[in-house]
Design a protein around this motif. Structure first.
Motif, PDB file in Angstrom:
ATOM      1  N   TRP A 290      24.212 -10.852 -10.746  1.00  0.00           N
ATOM      2  CA  TRP A 290      24.058  -9.467 -11.183  1.00  0.00           C
ATOM      3  C   TRP A 290      24.115  -9.393 -12.717  1.00  0.00           C
ATOM      4  O   TRP A 290      24.917 -10.075 -13.359  1.00  0.00           O
ATOM      5  CB  TRP A 290      25.166  -8.599 -10.607  1.00  0.00           C
ATOM      6  CG  TRP A 290      25.132  -8.427  -9.113  1.00  0.00           C
ATOM      7  CD1 TRP A 290      24.432  -9.161  -8.214  1.00  0.00           C
ATOM      8  CD2 TRP A 290      25.862  -7.455  -8.373  1.00  0.00           C
ATOM      9  NE1 TRP A 290      24.676  -8.711  -6.933  1.00  0.00           N
ATOM     10  CE2 TRP A 290      25.550  -7.660  -7.008  1.00  0.00           C
ATOM     11  CE3 TRP A 290      26.747  -6.448  -8.708  1.00  0.00           C
ATOM     12  CZ2 TRP A 290      26.099  -6.882  -5.986  1.00  0.00           C
ATOM     13  CZ3 TRP A 290      27.298  -5.671  -7.701  1.00  0.00           C
ATOM     14  CH2 TRP A 290      26.969  -5.878  -6.350  1.00  0.00           C
ATOM     15  N   ASP A 294      23.645  -4.054 -13.537  1.00  0.00           N
ATOM     16  CA  ASP A 294      23.869  -4.040 -12.088  1.00  0.00           C
ATOM     17  C   ASP A 294      25.336  -3.787 -11.771  1.00  0.00           C
ATOM     18  O   ASP A 294      25.667  -2.995 -10.882  1.00  0.00           O
ATOM     19  CB  ASP A 294      23.459  -5.381 -11.461  1.00  0.00           C
ATOM     20  CG  ASP A 294      21.971  -5.644 -11.513  1.00  0.00           C
ATOM     21  OD1 ASP A 294      21.192  -4.673 -11.610  1.00  0.00           O
ATOM     22  OD2 ASP A 294      21.588  -6.829 -11.457  1.00  0.00           O
ATOM     23  N   ASP A 433      21.791  -7.865  -3.865  1.00  0.00           N
ATOM     24  CA  ASP A 433      20.619  -7.889  -4.736  1.00  0.00           C
ATOM     25  C   ASP A 433      19.436  -8.484  -3.978  1.00  0.00           C
ATOM     26  O   ASP A 433      19.612  -9.247  -3.017  1.00  0.00           O
ATOM     27  CB  ASP A 433      20.921  -8.670  -6.009  1.00  0.00           C
ATOM     28  CG  ASP A 433      21.153 -10.142  -5.739  1.00  0.00           C
ATOM     29  OD1 ASP A 433      20.172 -10.896  -5.698  1.00  0.00           O
ATOM     30  OD2 ASP A 433      22.327 -10.527  -5.532  1.00  0.00           O
ATOM     31  N   ASN A 459      22.381  -1.043   0.212  1.00  0.00           N
ATOM     32  CA  ASN A 459      22.074  -0.621  -1.162  1.00  0.00           C
ATOM     33  C   ASN A 459      21.965   0.891  -1.298  1.00  0.00           C
ATOM     34  O   ASN A 459      21.271   1.406  -2.177  1.00  0.00           O
ATOM     35  CB  ASN A 459      20.816  -1.306  -1.691  1.00  0.00           C
ATOM     36  CG  ASN A 459      21.022  -2.785  -1.910  1.00  0.00           C
ATOM     37  OD1 ASN A 459      22.137  -3.229  -2.194  1.00  0.00           O
ATOM     38  ND2 ASN A 459      19.972  -3.569  -1.746  1.00  0.00           N
ATOM     39  N   PHE A 509      18.205  -1.726  -4.743  1.00  0.00           N
ATOM     40  CA  PHE A 509      19.425  -2.214  -5.384  1.00  0.00           C
ATOM     41  C   PHE A 509      19.553  -1.691  -6.806  1.00  0.00           C
ATOM     42  O   PHE A 509      20.654  -1.442  -7.282  1.00  0.00           O
ATOM     43  CB  PHE A 509      19.424  -3.749  -5.371  1.00  0.00           C
ATOM     44  CG  PHE A 509      20.606  -4.382  -6.061  1.00  0.00           C
ATOM     45  CD1 PHE A 509      21.858  -4.361  -5.470  1.00  0.00           C
ATOM     46  CD2 PHE A 509      20.464  -4.997  -7.292  1.00  0.00           C
ATOM     47  CE1 PHE A 509      22.960  -4.943  -6.096  1.00  0.00           C
ATOM     48  CE2 PHE A 509      21.546  -5.583  -7.931  1.00  0.00           C
ATOM     49  CZ  PHE A 509      22.801  -5.551  -7.323  1.00  0.00           C
ATOM     50  N   ARG A 510      18.408  -1.509  -7.463  1.00  0.00           N
ATOM     51  CA  ARG A 510      18.420  -1.074  -8.866  1.00  0.00           C
ATOM     52  C   ARG A 510      17.715   0.267  -8.996  1.00  0.00           C
ATOM     53  O   ARG A 510      16.714   0.515  -8.328  1.00  0.00           O
ATOM     54  CB  ARG A 510      17.732  -2.107  -9.761  1.00  0.00           C
ATOM     55  CG  ARG A 510      18.413  -3.469  -9.748  1.00  0.00           C
ATOM     56  CD  ARG A 510      17.746  -4.456 -10.686  1.00  0.00           C
ATOM     57  NE  ARG A 510      18.496  -5.701 -10.701  1.00  0.00           N
ATOM     58  CZ  ARG A 510      18.178  -6.781  -9.971  1.00  0.00           C
ATOM     59  NH1 ARG A 510      17.100  -6.754  -9.196  1.00  0.00           N
ATOM     60  NH2 ARG A 510      18.919  -7.871 -10.026  1.00  0.00           N
ATOM     61  N   SER A 520      12.663  -7.022  -8.459  1.00  0.00           N
ATOM     62  CA  SER A 520      12.743  -5.914  -7.516  1.00  0.00           C
ATOM     63  C   SER A 520      11.394  -5.646  -6.858  1.00  0.00           C
ATOM     64  O   SER A 520      11.313  -5.462  -5.640  1.00  0.00           O
ATOM     65  CB  SER A 520      13.236  -4.650  -8.226  1.00  0.00           C
ATOM     66  OG  SER A 520      14.573  -4.790  -8.648  1.00  0.00           O
TER      67      SER A 520
END
Length: 570
Positions: A290, A294, A433, A459, A509-510, A520
């Motif tokens: 991460w 993150d 992730d 997530n 996740f992001r 991603s």
């Protein structure tokens, strides 16, 4: 109940409501599915008309400042989710009225363990914007085929001429959308007209709810009553009630079902009952490479899971499960402590939350306290029995437990810990992730199938599962009257599916713009959402919640554009 004049007056009022509902049940059975769909559109209009008053009343009840961005919680979990549910039910009823199935046009697949996966979300084009990058699935119980699912989808609406009597809904006291959503499910999934008894914490919304549900109240399909435990006790034993649904605590469920004595041979309640009762929700943090961004974002995410609605949610994250072998463990725990401490302050408002905090202070003298002594962060020693793992605190108390391992070994250990050490099976959260998830491959999906919870958020937070009405909401199957766990049955489930086991919601996740990174995008996790509006750190949550709610009825593209722009500035 006592024989006082007031008690007699209340009793007479309730009896009259039951009589009117008996008439309403006969009328409900005369409506076609198409007429019911049209009726729901009228309810959409009346809900929209009182939305501002709804949020104002809810905010007053929870002591929220009129200028606080946290009012966004009341928009999203009150009128917004109600309008979403009404729209989803209308789509289902429209399909049935045309001779089709709620599953027409819905893709399906398989999940581990011979399970059918219904890809229920996104359901309409707007979902791709509002929850960009999110995918929601309803998993049916093992062995249910697609033909079986189609044959039963629609539940009571498949046979609208059958009358199923009166259902009692004992409303939750923490989230204002819950009583309305539970009443709608009782009416549509079970075909029962509804006597809705509000929790005393929501008595101030009785007038708003009455006007919101006016199209259902006028013909006798719904009645709303208020009062304390004595009213609830009278209602559960009323001979006119054919079914009871409660959202609350296991202790309240046991008091209703067993009359305070679980040693008795037979339940005190002879009426069938369903329930949603909460539990201790895990947050499994998968170790990975991460970035600092993150770490900060997911720390805010966890703080939100615990602090949303002041910590008074049945699915608030309560125990973080983390790998002691993760090279970023110490750094992440530092960032988490900062995020938890620095999140916007609000005084716990739910009754008896001060007692829960006092219990935590007594049981965990080494806990780190913040926010003027209203938030506790507790390190839990592995291998020991902890009250924090066995009791739903319903207040801002967050525990952290460390387990050995990495990769699949850690994930399997975390799933086993959640299943075997934490009480309840309502909701579980997993943060992972995209690169790590891809490395685990089929092992990740197998672990998710082994995670025995009725709502699983990957997530994202299971609170978003609750607020996505095309998904189901309820405990993992297996509860009984004697050992109810997190409850019996499901609600929401706007596709009206039978044999539901769980719902799984997968998010990015992001956030944007980091969701546009090569990693991603390569793993299918692109999203245009910046900080989600349900984050307690969102600075524009109130205006975004209001904008999304009002767009549900005016469909003004300029309003939507302004709202999405505000969301990007959260």
């Amino acid at each position: 109940m006592s024989d006082s004049p007031l008690a007699e007056a209340i009793r007479s009022e309730i009896d009259a409501a039951v009589v009117s509902l008996e008439t309403g049940a006969r009328l409900w059975a005369q409506l076609t599915v198409a007429q019911r769909s049209q009726l729901l559109e009228r309810v959409r209009m009346t809900v929209a008309a009182v939305a501002d008053e709804w949020v104002d009343a809810a905010s007053r009840a929870k002591n929220l400042d009129p200028a606080s961005p946290l009012r966004g919680e009341e928009w999203l979990t009150g009128p917004y989710v109600t309008l979403q549910a009404l729209s989803a039910y209308r789509r289902t009823l429209t399909s049935l009225a045309a001779g089709g199935s709620p599953l027409d046009g819905v893709s399906t697949g398989t999940a581990p363990g011979n399970r059918l996966r219904i890809n229920a979300f996104p359901a309409v084009p707007l979902d791709h914007l509002v929850l960009s990058g999110f995918r929601g699935e309803v998993w049916l119980q093992p062995g249910v085929s697609l033909d079986d699912a189609r044959a039963h989808a629609g539940l009571a609406q498949r046979h609208p001429r059958e009358s199923h009597g009166i259902g009692l809904v004992l409303g939750a006291g923490n989230v204002t959308g819950i009583p309305i959503l539970d009443a709608l499910y009782e009416l549509l999934a079970a075909g029962r007209v509804v006597l809705l008894k509000l929790n005393p914490t929501q008595d101030g919304l009785a007038d708003v709810f009455t006007r919101a549900l006016a199209p259902l109240i006028e013909p006798g399909f719904v009645r709303i009553v208020t009062g304390g435990g004595d009213v609830g006790a009278y209602l559960t034993q009323h001979p006119g009630i054919g079914h009871v649904h409660i959202t609350g605590s296991a202790a309240t469920f046991d008091a209703i079902v067993w009359g305070g004595d679980k040693e008795r041979a037979d339940p005190a309640l002879q009426t069938p009952i369903t329930a949603e009762l909460g539990g201790v929700a895990p947050i499994i943090v998968m170790p990975g490479a991460w970035s600092d961004a993150d770490l900060r974002y997911q720390a805010e995410h966890i703080a939100t899971m615990r602090l949303h609605n002041g910590g008074h949610n049945c699915v608030a994250g309560q125990v973080v499960i983390i790998s002691r072998d993760w090279h970023l463990r110490e750094k992440f725990l530092e960032v988490l402590a900062d995020a938890y401490r620095d999140a916007p302050h609000r005084t716990p408002w739910y009754p008896r939350s001060d007692e829960k905090l006092a219990t935590a202070r007594n049981d965990y003298p080494e806990a780190t306290w913040s926010a003027d002594g209203t938030r506790a962060l507790v390190d839990l020693l592995p291998g020991e029995a902890h009250d924090l793992e066995m009791t739903e605190y319903f207040a801002p108390v967050l525990g952290v437990v460390e387990l050995a391992g990495s990769g699949q070994e850690f994930l399997d250990a975390a799933v086993a810990h959640a299943n075997n050490k934490l009480v309840g099976t309502l909701g579980a959260n997993v943060l992972i992730d995209p690169a790590t998830e891809a490395t685990l491959g089929a092992g990740f999906e197998r672990a998710i199938s082994d995670l025995h919870y009725g709502g699983i958020a990957i997530n994202t937070w299971t609170g978003v599962v609750f607020a996505t009405p095309v998904l189901s909401w309820g405990a993992f199957p297996g509860g009984t009257l004697g050992d109810v766990g997190s409850g019996l049955g499901v609600v929401h489930n706007a596709l009206l599916l039978d044999h539901v086991e769980r719902s799984v919601l997968r998010g990015p996740f992001r956030p944007f713009p980091r969701s546009a990174s090569i990693d991603s995008v390569r793993h299918g996790q692109f999203s245009v959402i910046a900080r989600p509006p349900w984050f307690v750190t969102s600075r524009t949550a109130d205006r975004v919640g209001e904008g999304l709610t009002k767009f549900q009825t005016d469909h003004d593209p300029l309003r939507l554009a302004r709202t999405l722009a505000l969301a990007m500035r959260a």
